[in-house]
Design a protein around this motif. Structure first.
Motif, mmCIF file in Angstrom:
data_model
loop_
_atom_site.group_PDB
_atom_site.id
_atom_site.type_symbol
_atom_site.label_atom_id
_atom_site.label_comp_id
_atom_site.label_asym_id
_atom_site.label_seq_id
_atom_site.Cartn_x
_atom_site.Cartn_y
_atom_site.Cartn_z
ATOM 1 N N ARG A 33 -62.289 3.592 33.090
ATOM 2 C CA ARG A 33 -63.412 2.646 33.014
ATOM 3 C C ARG A 33 -64.751 3.305 33.324
ATOM 4 O O ARG A 33 -65.784 2.859 32.833
ATOM 5 N N ASP A 34 -64.743 4.362 34.128
ATOM 6 C CA ASP A 34 -66.010 5.001 34.502
ATOM 7 C C ASP A 34 -66.383 6.174 33.588
ATOM 8 O O ASP A 34 -67.340 6.889 33.845
ATOM 9 N N ALA A 35 -65.645 6.341 32.499
ATOM 10 C CA ALA A 35 -65.972 7.407 31.542
ATOM 11 C C ALA A 35 -67.188 6.995 30.719
ATOM 12 O O ALA A 35 -67.464 5.805 30.544
ATOM 13 N N GLU A 36 -67.902 7.981 30.196
ATOM 14 C CA GLU A 36 -69.086 7.708 29.380
ATOM 15 C C GLU A 36 -68.670 7.024 28.085
ATOM 16 O O GLU A 36 -67.722 7.445 27.415
ATOM 17 N N LYS A 37 -69.419 5.981 27.720
ATOM 18 C CA LYS A 37 -69.110 5.218 26.506
ATOM 19 C C LYS A 37 -69.175 6.087 25.257
ATOM 20 O O LYS A 37 -68.410 5.883 24.327
ATOM 21 N N LYS A 38 -70.065 7.072 25.242
ATOM 22 C CA LYS A 38 -70.157 7.920 24.047
ATOM 23 C C LYS A 38 -68.868 8.719 23.837
ATOM 24 O O LYS A 38 -68.573 9.123 22.722
ATOM 25 N N VAL A 39 -68.107 8.916 24.894
ATOM 26 C CA VAL A 39 -66.823 9.617 24.791
ATOM 27 C C VAL A 39 -65.718 8.652 24.367
ATOM 28 O O VAL A 39 -64.858 9.009 23.563
ATOM 29 N N THR A 40 -65.763 7.428 24.866
ATOM 30 C CA THR A 40 -64.633 6.512 24.677
ATOM 31 C C THR A 40 -64.759 5.566 23.490
ATOM 32 O O THR A 40 -63.743 5.093 22.986
ATOM 33 N N GLU A 41 -65.973 5.271 23.027
ATOM 34 C CA GLU A 41 -66.146 4.276 21.963
ATOM 35 C C GLU A 41 -65.380 4.611 20.685
ATOM 36 O O GLU A 41 -64.699 3.755 20.128
ATOM 37 N N GLU A 42 -65.488 5.847 20.229
ATOM 38 C CA GLU A 42 -64.807 6.241 18.998
ATOM 39 C C GLU A 42 -63.289 6.118 19.155
ATOM 40 O O GLU A 42 -62.586 5.686 18.233
ATOM 41 N N ILE A 43 -62.797 6.483 20.320
ATOM 42 C CA ILE A 43 -61.353 6.399 20.570
ATOM 43 C C ILE A 43 -60.904 4.941 20.597
ATOM 44 O O ILE A 43 -59.870 4.592 20.030
ATOM 45 N N GLY A 64 -56.836 11.495 35.858
ATOM 46 C CA GLY A 64 -56.488 12.908 35.988
ATOM 47 C C GLY A 64 -55.270 13.112 36.870
ATOM 48 O O GLY A 64 -54.353 13.870 36.536
ATOM 49 N N GLU A 65 -55.248 12.417 38.011
ATOM 50 C CA GLU A 65 -54.099 12.510 38.921
ATOM 51 C C GLU A 65 -52.823 12.018 38.253
ATOM 52 O O GLU A 65 -51.763 12.625 38.391
ATOM 53 N N ALA A 66 -52.929 10.904 37.512
ATOM 54 C CA ALA A 66 -51.754 10.349 36.842
ATOM 55 C C ALA A 66 -51.199 11.316 35.802
ATOM 56 O O ALA A 66 -50.000 11.331 35.532
ATOM 57 N N CYS A 67 -52.094 12.127 35.222
ATOM 58 C CA CYS A 67 -51.678 13.110 34.215
ATOM 59 C C CYS A 67 -51.149 14.393 34.844
ATOM 60 O O CYS A 67 -50.680 15.278 34.140
ATOM 61 N N GLY A 68 -51.264 14.504 36.159
ATOM 62 C CA GLY A 68 -50.788 15.695 36.847
ATOM 63 C C GLY A 68 -51.714 16.887 36.682
ATOM 64 O O GLY A 68 -51.264 18.024 36.728
ATOM 65 N N ILE A 69 -53.020 16.615 36.490
ATOM 66 C CA ILE A 69 -53.987 17.705 36.363
ATOM 67 C C ILE A 69 -54.974 17.636 37.526
ATOM 68 O O ILE A 69 -55.134 16.590 38.153
ATOM 69 N N ASP A 70 -55.637 18.747 37.800
ATOM 70 C CA ASP A 70 -56.523 18.839 38.954
ATOM 71 C C ASP A 70 -57.968 18.488 38.644
ATOM 72 O O ASP A 70 -58.841 18.690 39.480
ATOM 73 N N ILE A 71 -58.229 17.977 37.448
ATOM 74 C CA ILE A 71 -59.591 17.591 37.095
ATOM 75 C C ILE A 71 -59.590 16.145 36.616
ATOM 76 O O ILE A 71 -58.538 15.586 36.301
ATOM 77 N N ASN A 72 -60.766 15.551 36.578
ATOM 78 C CA ASN A 72 -60.891 14.185 36.097
ATOM 79 C C ASN A 72 -60.628 14.130 34.598
ATOM 80 O O ASN A 72 -60.865 15.102 33.890
ATOM 81 N N ALA A 73 -60.167 12.972 34.118
ATOM 82 C CA ALA A 73 -59.896 12.798 32.693
ATOM 83 C C ALA A 73 -60.483 11.474 32.229
ATOM 84 O O ALA A 73 -60.283 10.441 32.867
ATOM 85 N N ALA A 74 -61.217 11.504 31.125
ATOM 86 C CA ALA A 74 -61.792 10.281 30.563
ATOM 87 C C ALA A 74 -60.749 9.520 29.758
ATOM 88 O O ALA A 74 -60.680 8.294 29.813
#
Length: 82
Positions: A33-43, A64-74
């Motif tokens: 929900r906190d990802a930038e709209k320009k990243v998520t709108e097309e998806i 990011g945590e749910a994906c098992g990675i150490d960085i944030n994920a949009a």
């Protein structure tokens, strides 16, 4: 937590999710929900046109945590089981 994303049958990141959507390989898309709209709108639009379920996660950190990675994920996607 969405532990089903901590599997090999997933893709993480806008570019990989778009690619998988274009190949109709996606079962569910997860969008922070906190990802930038320009990243998520097309998806979001691709998901609507391909009738793919979208689930929203509160923060990029949680996704990011749910994906098992150490960085944030949009965005991330769970792939079809083939």
């Amino acid at each position: 937590m969405f532990t089903e994303l901590n599997t090999e049958g997933k893709v993480v990141g806008a570019k990989q999710v778009k690619r998988a959507l274009s190949k109709s390989e996606v079962q569910t898309v997860f969008i922070a929900r906190d990802a930038e709209k320009k990243v998520t709108e097309e998806i979001e639009d691709l998901c609507k046109s391909k009738e793919v379920v979208v689930q929203y996660i509160d923060t990029m950190e949680e996704l990011g945590e749910a994906c098992g990675i150490d960085i944030n994920a949009a965005v991330a996607a769970l792939l079809n089981k083939n």
